[in-house]
Write a protein that holds these residues in place. Sequence first.
Motif, PDB file in Angstrom:
ATOM      1  N   GLY A 153       2.427   4.602  -0.827  1.00 48.28           N
ATOM      2  CA  GLY A 153       1.928   5.670  -1.694  1.00 48.28           C
ATOM      3  C   GLY A 153       2.976   6.188  -2.649  1.00 48.28           C
ATOM      4  N   ASN A 197       0.813  -1.208   0.000  1.00 50.83           N
ATOM      5  CA  ASN A 197       0.000   0.000   0.000  1.00 50.83           C
ATOM      6  C   ASN A 197       0.851   1.264   0.000  1.00 50.83           C
ATOM      7  N   GLU A 251       3.784   8.184  -7.553  1.00 53.71           N
ATOM      8  CA  GLU A 251       3.042   8.308  -6.291  1.00 53.71           C
ATOM      9  C   GLU A 251       1.563   8.091  -6.542  1.00 53.71           C
ATOM     10  N   ARG A 252       0.903   7.606  -5.503  1.00 51.19           N
ATOM     11  CA  ARG A 252      -0.529   7.361  -5.601  1.00 51.19           C
ATOM     12  C   ARG A 252      -1.243   8.700  -5.766  1.00 51.19           C
ATOM     13  N   ARG A 269      -6.093   8.186  -2.440  1.00 53.15           N
ATOM     14  CA  ARG A 269      -5.620   7.942  -1.088  1.00 53.15           C
ATOM     15  C   ARG A 269      -6.765   7.780  -0.100  1.00 53.15           C
TER      16      ARG A 269
END
Length: 170
Positions: A4, A2, A160-161, A166
């Motif tokens: 990010g 998970n 990056e997410r 998010r």
Amino acid sequence: MNAGIRTGIGFDFHRLVAGRSLVLGGVPIPYEKGLLGHSDADVLVHAICDALLGAGGLDDIGIHFPDSDPAYQGISSLELLRRTCTLIAADGFRIVNVDAVVLAEAPQIMPFRREISSRILQAMQIAAPQAFNLKATTTEGCGMIGRGEGIGAMATALIERRRADRHGGA
Ligand SMILES: [Zn+2]
């Protein structure tokens, strides 16, 4: 996983042969030889694709665009980069930056730096010029690259997410 923010690394090498056009970063470069490969053999773009796929945890370019598939014969590698970026975006990530270096004894790459950067940024659909950095070096005449037998390229990528994702759990 998970995280990010993720990084990836890519490396590629192609042999230089007579009778092929040299294409780096989607830009045709005048030279007596070109890189041998199933696609346009754009070694720089292949390294970038692998860095991005690596950051995304998405295997590598050979798995997504196999050279055994006639669909990729002679294809512009910028198209492979576009498809790679689509895969990254589909996973909810955006590209922060890509850094790359071309390893070649000849020809000179830096005169084409701006054009190469602009084509790569365009393929990645990124407006900020700082998001892509290109360098070039020789191996001072040593080894297979120094003897002009081929050209190599390395790249790193940071992704990056996307912010909206998010809050979406997962
Ligand atoms: Zn390649």
